[in-house]
Design a protein around this motif. Structure first.
Motif, PDB file in Angstrom:
ATOM      1  N   GLN A   1     -11.132  -1.136  -6.670  1.00 14.32           N
ATOM      2  CA  GLN A   1     -11.817   0.158  -6.660  1.00 14.32           C
ATOM      3  C   GLN A   1     -12.945   0.181  -7.696  1.00 14.32           C
TER       4      GLN A   1
ATOM      5  N   CYS B   1       0.829   4.184  -2.974  1.00 13.76           N
ATOM      6  CA  CYS B   1       0.496   5.596  -2.709  1.00 13.76           C
ATOM      7  C   CYS B   1       1.626   6.509  -3.169  1.00 13.76           C
ATOM      8  N   ASP B   2       2.873   6.115  -2.893  1.00 14.98           N
ATOM      9  CA  ASP B   2       4.018   6.923  -3.301  1.00 14.98           C
ATOM     10  C   ASP B   2       4.116   7.003  -4.823  1.00 14.98           C
TER      11      ASP B   2
ATOM     12  N   ILE C   1       0.825  -1.223   0.000  1.00  9.39           N
ATOM     13  CA  ILE C   1       0.000   0.000   0.000  1.00  9.39           C
ATOM     14  C   ILE C   1       0.856   1.269   0.000  1.00  9.39           C
ATOM     15  N   ASP C   2       1.872   1.313   0.846  1.00  8.41           N
ATOM     16  CA  ASP C   2       2.689   2.536   0.959  1.00  8.41           C
ATOM     17  C   ASP C   2       3.384   2.880  -0.350  1.00  8.41           C
TER      18      ASP C   2
ATOM     19  N   GLU D   1      -2.430   6.056 -12.635  1.00  8.44           N
ATOM     20  CA  GLU D   1      -3.689   5.602 -12.043  1.00  8.44           C
ATOM     21  C   GLU D   1      -4.809   5.639 -13.079  1.00  8.44           C
TER      22      GLU D   1
ATOM     23  N   TYR E   1       1.643   6.821  -7.042  1.00 10.02           N
ATOM     24  CA  TYR E   1       0.593   7.708  -7.548  1.00 10.02           C
ATOM     25  C   TYR E   1       0.855   9.170  -7.176  1.00 10.02           C
ATOM     26  N   ASN E   2       1.489   9.407  -6.030  1.00 12.58           N
ATOM     27  CA  ASN E   2       1.788  10.776  -5.607  1.00 12.58           C
ATOM     28  C   ASN E   2       3.059  11.331  -6.239  1.00 12.58           C
TER      29      ASN E   2
END
Length: 175
Positions: free
Chosen positions: A71, A42-43, A38-39, A137, A45-46
């Motif tokens: 999703q 997120c990184d 997960i981490d 994404e 996509y950010n």
């Protein structure tokens, strides 16, 4: 509605009468492997530019795919089983035999083919629409929508069947 399917057993042998439950509280191994990433997802996509010249590790690519598939499933196809809370099965024994031989050819520990009685939801789709997760994404969302829509399904498709709910082993067919 109860249905009968076949499953190639690769983790540990199963036994007649065994019950497996997959629902929002009972997940499969995919869920665990995805949640460990997960981490980094997120990184990515950010900070996509940070990863643009890096080849993604296999389980990271899988996590990008599976999180996006989940999703889209939750938002648009909530009656389909979650890929992270399901059992992968075959509609026919012939299909299961092909998967069995494929897993053996990969060197994956493969124990049995079992016949299952399933009381739950199902999704019957084309495994070729299962994609490698991308850094974008938006691109992952487009590919996930294509997977669940299942519009390209035909006789030459590689069949992938997901089931959830209460699953009982009713027969050991091979193993």
């Amino acid at each position: 509605m109860e249905k009968y399917f076949y499953h190639v057993v690769t983790e540990k042998p199963m036994y007649v009468g065994q019950h497996i439950v997959f629902d929002e509280n009972h997940h499969n191994g995919v869920w665990q492997r995805v949640n460990e990433k997960i981490d980094i997802v997120c990184d990515i996509y950010n900070n996509p530019k940070k990863y643009k010249d890096i080849e993604l590790e296999h389980h990271t690519s899988v996590a990008l795919r599976e999180l996006t598939l989940e999703q889209v499933r939750v938002e648009k196809y909530p009656n389909y089983p979650s890929r992270m809370a399901c059992l992968y099965v075959s509609k026919t024994l012939e299909e299961a035999e092909k998967w069995f031989d494929y897993f053996v050819s990969l060197g994956r520990p493969t124990f049995q083919i079992v016949k299952l009685q399933v009381n739950g939801n199902m999704f019957y789709g084309d495994a070729e629409n299962c994609f490698d997760g991308k850094l974008s994404e938006k691109e992952n969302l487009i590919l996930a929508e294509k997977y669940w829509k299942n519009e390209d399904f035909n006789e030459s498709s590689i069949i992938e069947m997901l089931v959830d709910g209460d699953i009982e082993v009713v027969e050991i067919v091979k193993g």
